[in-house]
Write a protein that holds these residues in place. Structure first.
Motif, mmCIF file in Angstrom:
data_model
loop_
_atom_site.group_PDB
_atom_site.id
_atom_site.type_symbol
_atom_site.label_atom_id
_atom_site.label_comp_id
_atom_site.label_asym_id
_atom_site.label_seq_id
_atom_site.Cartn_x
_atom_site.Cartn_y
_atom_site.Cartn_z
ATOM 1 N N GLN A 17 6.606 0.631 10.196
ATOM 2 C CA GLN A 17 6.331 -0.616 9.221
ATOM 3 C C GLN A 17 5.685 0.257 8.086
ATOM 4 O OE1 GLN A 17 5.773 -4.223 9.568
ATOM 5 N NE2 GLN A 17 6.482 -4.567 11.668
ATOM 6 N N GLY A 18 5.417 1.444 7.920
ATOM 7 C CA GLY A 18 4.809 2.117 6.769
ATOM 8 C C GLY A 18 3.407 1.891 7.061
ATOM 9 N N PHE A 19 2.718 1.892 7.867
ATOM 10 C CA PHE A 19 1.328 1.396 7.908
ATOM 11 C C PHE A 19 0.730 2.410 8.863
ATOM 12 C CE2 PHE A 19 2.945 -3.287 7.203
ATOM 13 C CZ PHE A 19 2.481 -2.901 5.833
ATOM 14 N N GLU A 20 -0.691 2.244 9.187
ATOM 15 C CA GLU A 20 -1.262 3.166 9.750
ATOM 16 C C GLU A 20 -2.552 2.307 10.815
ATOM 17 O OE1 GLU A 20 -2.260 7.153 7.475
ATOM 18 O OE2 GLU A 20 -4.257 5.745 7.610
ATOM 19 N N LEU A 21 -2.608 2.751 11.990
ATOM 20 C CA LEU A 21 -3.504 2.288 12.905
ATOM 21 C C LEU A 21 -4.858 2.608 12.548
ATOM 22 C CD1 LEU A 21 -3.802 0.631 15.787
ATOM 23 C CD2 LEU A 21 -3.929 2.908 16.626
ATOM 24 N N SER B 100 -3.880 -0.510 8.644
ATOM 25 C CA SER B 100 -4.222 -0.295 7.314
ATOM 26 C C SER B 100 -2.828 0.071 6.638
ATOM 27 C CB SER B 100 -5.436 0.431 6.823
ATOM 28 O OG SER B 100 -5.117 1.925 7.420
ATOM 29 N N ASP B 101 -3.026 -0.169 5.232
ATOM 30 C CA ASP B 101 -1.757 0.450 4.306
ATOM 31 C C ASP B 101 -2.144 1.699 3.937
ATOM 32 O OD1 ASP B 101 -0.137 1.223 2.471
ATOM 33 O OD2 ASP B 101 0.276 -0.989 1.652
ATOM 34 N N PRO B 102 -1.746 3.036 4.135
ATOM 35 C CA PRO B 102 -2.002 4.245 3.779
ATOM 36 C C PRO B 102 -2.049 4.124 2.183
ATOM 37 C CG PRO B 102 0.080 4.375 4.929
ATOM 38 C CD PRO B 102 -0.285 2.976 4.862
ATOM 39 N N LYS B 103 -1.267 3.561 1.581
ATOM 40 C CA LYS B 103 -1.216 3.520 0.043
ATOM 41 C C LYS B 103 -2.326 3.029 -0.587
ATOM 42 C CE LYS B 103 2.741 1.490 -0.113
ATOM 43 N NZ LYS B 103 3.552 1.554 1.082
ATOM 44 N N THR B 104 -3.039 1.967 -0.240
ATOM 45 C CA THR B 104 -4.142 1.314 -0.899
ATOM 46 C C THR B 104 -5.443 1.722 -0.024
ATOM 47 O OG1 THR B 104 -3.943 -0.620 0.593
ATOM 48 C CG2 THR B 104 -2.744 -0.436 -1.572
ATOM 49 N N GLY B 105 -5.402 2.096 1.290
ATOM 50 C CA GLY B 105 -6.412 2.348 2.252
ATOM 51 C C GLY B 105 -6.828 0.944 2.725
ATOM 52 N N LYS B 106 -6.472 -0.070 2.521
ATOM 53 C CA LYS B 106 -6.918 -1.241 3.006
ATOM 54 C C LYS B 106 -6.341 -2.065 4.068
ATOM 55 C CE LYS B 106 -9.204 -2.753 -1.477
ATOM 56 N NZ LYS B 106 -8.891 -3.317 -2.893
ATOM 57 N N LEU B 107 -6.821 -2.953 4.554
ATOM 58 C CA LEU B 107 -6.361 -3.708 5.787
ATOM 59 C C LEU B 107 -4.895 -4.313 5.202
ATOM 60 C CD1 LEU B 107 -8.949 -5.242 7.809
ATOM 61 C CD2 LEU B 107 -7.891 -2.860 8.153
ATOM 62 N N THR B 108 -3.895 -4.447 6.229
ATOM 63 C CA THR B 108 -2.791 -5.209 5.970
ATOM 64 C C THR B 108 -2.900 -6.582 6.607
ATOM 65 O OG1 THR B 108 -1.547 -4.306 7.756
ATOM 66 C CG2 THR B 108 -1.380 -3.320 5.707
ATOM 67 N N ASN B 109 -2.012 -7.488 6.533
ATOM 68 C CA ASN B 109 -1.908 -8.556 7.344
ATOM 69 C C ASN B 109 -1.345 -8.141 8.703
ATOM 70 O OD1 ASN B 109 0.612 -8.450 6.127
ATOM 71 N ND2 ASN B 109 0.942 -10.743 6.110
ATOM 72 N N LYS B 110 -1.591 -7.177 9.470
ATOM 73 C CA LYS B 110 -1.142 -7.227 10.725
ATOM 74 C C LYS B 110 -2.063 -6.787 11.646
ATOM 75 C CE LYS B 110 3.240 -6.997 9.188
ATOM 76 N NZ LYS B 110 4.136 -8.036 9.235
ATOM 77 N N PHE B 111 -1.784 -6.995 13.003
ATOM 78 C CA PHE B 111 -2.594 -6.593 13.818
ATOM 79 C C PHE B 111 -1.914 -6.022 15.239
ATOM 80 C CE2 PHE B 111 -1.577 -11.153 14.800
ATOM 81 C CZ PHE B 111 -1.640 -11.294 16.153
#
Lengths: 341, 704
Positions: free
Chosen positions: B238-242, B292-303
């Motif tokens: 999904q384009g995110f990072e664990l 987290s979202d690698p673009k912002t370095g912040k958490l996303t709303n996923k778990f």
């Protein structure tokens, strides 16, 4: 075919759901025809009745709630006292549980100062207690081939009851739905044999099965439209009133006195109950004495909620209740039902 | 050679106990085998929530035979002694005994051959003992048998045991034993829900394979690998990072036999809560990973959750259930966070007056005031603004009383920072809430903002002085108040930020702020306290240097000079000294100084006097004496002025100049001259070498 989020128990020919391969998922109860409003996923009362029926099938005596205010089903003498002594015992019951401090004036979706626990006690703990528990979940509509059911470590300890045991929190899809405990000691007395105790948080489970997020939205009677009665219809006003009482208006002065009265009465009855002038061999009043212990415990909870007990005093009140519980346990194992035959 | 397969199948074993239990099982079984003379080739233990398993391969089928000799009575000994000997050795008559000649006479000797037993029998004896004495942190009784004393205890009810032994090519045998009604056999069960039927196994290979077919991954490492790989993949897709979390991974892998990794989401609105709070909520309460979202370095709303089954709907109901719980949990967290924001940090402080820090050290409120005062004193020394420092110390502990920290104690400090920023505090003041707790350990970061440094030092020194004053020092492995960590933290704060802080003075000031002496505060010897505390710092410094692989004996050499309470200067001196001692000049000077010291101490003992005082130049007879005296004078003044300028490298370079003169002296000059006056003068000169080197350290304390 799109499956519903919560698997239904095929008890009604009209809504047959494919039966899972897992034997645990099979309905345990005879395939009688329950009216829709009595099904566990439709009504809170149907949900309770399904548990009652399931545990009755396992040979439990189905008791009614104890007629005193208490913080948890464990306080019921059918658990606390019957867990002691060598005689086999199987019981199940609903116990209204009062936690004055947890009141939220009816504003929190799942915290209340009064809620129901479903309590099962089996002594000695049967070898298949875990399987029985899982079957009971199936009976209330939780299909273990669809849901992720887990036993997560939780060591249970009740400082007020002088009791401890090992077991788990049972999780269903990440939600704690029950506590599962093998009692090792109760009221300061070693359990021999060990009893297995199951405690279901009824509202929480029913909310999950009914798919509602707010406890007051639970369908209580399973009817729809004008006939529908919700949990909120039954209990919301009570939550508001009792929260007010517990936090703001309860008569602390009276409660302090009641605590002492209950404590003294408990000790008095215990002392008077020993047959033949206190030779400590046979006790004749363990149950009435224990009632006073329950009373003291609840009064303490009320005082605690009222915020009139300091941190240091708190520990000493808990110790006083524990001393009563221990003395009652000691008396109980010298009664007809509590001692070796 | 044959292999052993052992499985102990039970109800769910707590995740945190699993790894150690596997280790214990392997150690106990292999230790006992070796003690029985059975040397094995290899062993490996495995654990899942429901089973502890062990394979030991290459065990001999029998124990080796044991031959022992036993000396009996003398020939002609009384009959009672002979009978006793026969009975003890199992001989039928003396004809079976040998006779050994001895200067003391002739003795009967029995040769006892103890044939090795079959390993199968040895196992049948030792395995039940291991099960009965297994070191679970907590164990329990259960079922009907728990009515009787001596009932088996285990971590949770034990249901069955597999114990087979045999070589690869043959059908193995069951090790025959029973514990509390459980007969060892070769049957186990697969996954609780997906493959609950009984499985019959022969040996490890088919055991592991059949379990896998029955939806059980036996190896915990394999489960971790699966969870980690799948979780990363799900996030990546999904384009995110664990957000990786080893501790959580260890725990989660101990909660499942068949990991199925799924992803869920929560409402975007919860992202208004600090990420750390979201993570703590999802991790601690739900044992799920965050993303987290690698673009912002912040958490996303996923778990990411790890289920234990392949659900018949592909996990839809499981995800939906977990989402509901997480939504409720995050609602609580959000509520806590927003409630916290409504109260200013300083308005929480009065409550600290009711909370006891330690019965002999007063309330938290008193402690905060002490830290404020001490921090304000330290502030100028570390270049911090005094007013900001006071404010920071005032607020630094306030978040302990917030709802979020009450729920998640590990967020203490961090929440203080968020709340301070939210109420418009200065950035340095806010940062100190989080930073003053640091460094928490040798690997933790050291704060660098002067305000944080001042508060952190004040906090740690107050803690140390307080517990020293009530005589609650660490002893052996016991350090309930983490005082070693506090001291090491102070050392790192000072050294890594190059701070000049006289510890003795700071300690004295902290003592002055403690609650009044008397009933409340039965102080240990307050006079000795600062010095005692300083030597504790010296010990911690040594430990730290040793851990870094540096020479810790040099710490003693520097502290032995006395009056060294400036830790930064101590460290600088130690560093310069270490470098110097690595050079030839350094090594030789050390050797020369030690030689001088040795000679002196021998002669001092002989004469029962010391050789203090300046040597008399008129008594020098040899050029080497004069040269040494000159070198000493020069080095003394050069090293002295270098030390005064805190240029320890220059001081060492000056020291180096001493070396040729010392070497030449010992080469050419006989110290114990026949003429007593000359001898005394030469001894005084040796004493001067020792004195000169004390400009940088006490060389006699240096090892080697």
């Amino acid at each position: 075919m799109k499956l519903p989020a919560i698997a239904l128990i095929p008890r009604f020919p009209a809504d047959t759901v494919p039966r899972a391969q897992n034997p645990l998922a099979r309905p345990i109860l005879p395939m009688d025809e329950l009216p829709a409003h009595m099904r566990p996923e439709r009504s809170f009362q149907g949900f309770i009745l399904a548990l009652q029926r399931f545990w009755a099938e396992q040979g439990c005596v189905i008791l009614q709630p104890y007629d005193m205010e208490m913080g948890a089903g464990t306080f019921h003498p059918a658990t606390t006292l019957r867990a002691l002594g060598p005689r086999p015992w199987r019981a199940a019951y609903v116990q209204p549980s009062r936690r004055p401090k947890d009141g939220r004036y009816g504003e929190n979706p799942n915290r209340m100062q009064h809620y129901y626990q479903y309590q099962v006690i089996m002594k000695p703990s049967p070898p298949d207690l875990q399987d029985l528990y899982l079957k009971s979940l199936a009976a209330i509509g939780l299909d273990s081939s669809l849901h992720d059911i887990r036993f997560v470590e939780d060591d249970w300890e009740s400082p007020t009851l002088g009791a401890w045991g090992l077991g788990w929190e049972c999780w269903c899809d990440g939600m704690e739905v029950s506590q599962f405990t093998y009692f090792q000691q109760v009221a300061g007395v070693e359990c021999a044999p060990v009893a297995g105790e199951l405690t279901y948080g009824l509202e929480r489970l029913a909310m999950y099965v009914q798919g509602v997020d707010r406890v007051y939205d639970l369908n209580f009677n399973g009817r729809e439209g004008a006939d529908k009665v919700t949990y909120g219809d039954v209990f919301l006003q009570a939550e508001q009133e009792y929260s007010r009482h517990n936090f703001e208006y309860s008569d602390a002065e009276m409660l302090f006195k009641q605590f002492v009265m209950a404590e003294e009465a408990c000790k008095k009855y215990l002392a008077a109950g020993w047959k033949n002038g206190g030779n400590q061999k046979e006790h004749l009043m363990a149950l009435p004495a224990y009632d006073q212990c329950i009373k003291a415990s609840h009064v303490f909870n009320l005082l605690d909620a009222r915020g009139v007990i300091s941190v240091t005093e708190r520990a000493s009140y808990i110790a006083r209740v524990r001393d009563l519980a221990k003395a009652c346990g000691e008396a109980w194992v010298h009664t007809e039902a509590g001692r070796a035959a | 050679m044959p292999d052993l397969l052992l499985e102990l199948f039970s109800e769910e074993i707590p995740a945190r106990m699993q790894a150690k239990a596997a280790d214990d099982l392997r150690r106990m079984v292999t230790d006992k085998l070796v003690a029985e003379g059975l040397v094995y080739e290899g062993a490996k233990a495995f654990v899942t929530p429901r089973r502890l398993a062990l394979t030991v391969h290459g065990i001999p089928a029998r124990q080796p035979d044991l031959k022992t000799e036993r000396k009996g009575p003398k020939i002609g000994a009384p009959d009672a002694a002979v009978q006793g000997f026969l009975k003890a050795t199992g001989l039928k008559s003396l004809d079976e005994a040998n006779i050994q000649r001895d200067p003391k006479g002739d003795f009967y000797i029995a040769l006892i051959e103890k044939p090795g037993r079959a390993t199968l029998d040895v196992l049948a004896e030792l395995l039940p003992v291991i099960v009965r004495t297994f070191p679970w942190p907590k164990s329990m009784r259960w079922g009907e048998r728990s009515a009787k004393p001596g009932a088996l205890t285990w971590v949770r009810p034990l249901h069955s045991i597999i114990a087979t032994f045999g070589i690869e090519t043959e059908e193995p045998e069951v090790v025959k034993f029973a514990i509390d009604g459980i007969d060892a056999g070769q049957t186990t069960h697969g996954h609780r829900f997906m493959a609950p039927s009984a499985i019959s196994v022969r040996r490890f290979d088919d055991y592991e394979a059949k379990l896998k077919a029955a939806k059980v991954v036996l190896d915990p490492q394999a489960r971790k690998d699966i969870i980690l790989a799948d979780a990363k993949q799900l996030a990546f897709a999904q384009g995110f990072e664990l957000v990786e979390d080893q501790v959580l991974l260890d725990e989660v892998s101990g909660l499942v036999e068949w990991p199925v990794v799924l992803m869920g989401s929560f409402d975007q609105e919860f992202l208004s809560i600090p990420g750390e709070v979201i993570r703590a909520t999802i991790r601690n309460n739900q044992k799920c990973f965050v993303v987290s979202d690698p673009k912002t370095g912040k958490l996303t709303n996923k778990f990411i959750l790890t289920a234990n089954i392949e659900a018949s709907d592909g996990g839809k109901a499981i995800i939906a259930g977990n989402e509901r719980v997480i939504r409720a949990r995050l609602s609580d967290a959000k509520f806590f966070y927003e409630t916290d924001l409504k109260t200013k940090l300083e308005d929480r402080l009065p409550k600290f007056e009711q909370i006891i820090f330690h019965e002999k050290l007063g309330t938290q409120g008193e402690r905060i005031k002490r830290i404020e005062r001490l921090a304000a004193e330290i502030a100028p020394l570390v270049g911090a603004d005094v007013e900001k420092t006071k404010r920071a110390a005032h607020l630094a502990k306030a978040d302990l009383l917030t709802e979020v920290v009450g729920e998640f104690p590990e967020l203490q400090g961090l929440m203080g920072k968020y709340y301070a920023l939210a109420q418009g505090e200065d950035a340095s003041v806010a940062a100190a809430s989080e930073e003053h707790w640091k460094p928490q350990g040798p690997a933790d970061r050291v704060p660098s903002d002067p305000v944080s440094i001042a508060v952190a030092l004040a906090d740690k020194i107050d803690t140390l002085v307080g517990f020293w004053a009530i005589d609650e020092k660490p002893t052996g492995s016991k350090d309930p108040y983490a005082l070693r960590r506090a001291a090491l933290g102070a050392i790192r704060l000072i050294v890594e930020n190059t701070i000049r802080l006289p510890i003795l003075k700071a300690a004295q000031s902290a003592i002055d702020g403690l609650p009044a002496k008397g009933a409340k505060y039965p102080a240990a010897d307050v006079q000795k306290l600062p010095a005692d505390l300083l030597s504790f710092f010296a010990d911690r410094l040594k430990v730290q240097l040793r851990d870094q692989g540096a020479r810790h004996d040099l710490v003693d050499a520097v502290f032995a000079l006395g009056g060294q309470d400036d830790l930064l200067m101590v460290v600088r001196r130690v560093e310069a000294l270490a470098k110097f001692l690595d050079t030839d000049d350094g090594k030789n000077l050390l050797a020369g100084t030690k030689r001088a010291s040795n000679i002196l101490s021998i002669e001092e003992k002989k004469d029962k006097r010391s050789f203090d005082g300046a040597p008399d130049a008129a008594l020098y007879k040899l050029d080497e004496e004069k040269a040494l005296a000159k070198a000493i004078d020069q080095v003394k003044s050069e090293a002295g002025s270098a030390v005064a300028k805190e240029d320890f490298a220059a001081a060492m370079r000056a020291m180096a100049k001493l070396r040729p003169a010392v070497d030449a002296f010992f080469d050419k000059v006989k110290v114990n001259d026949d003429e007593p006056k000359v001898r005394e003068n030469r001894l005084k000169l040796l004493n001067e070498i020792r004195a000169a080197t004390r400009a940088v350290a006490d060389f006699s304390k240096i090892e080697g």
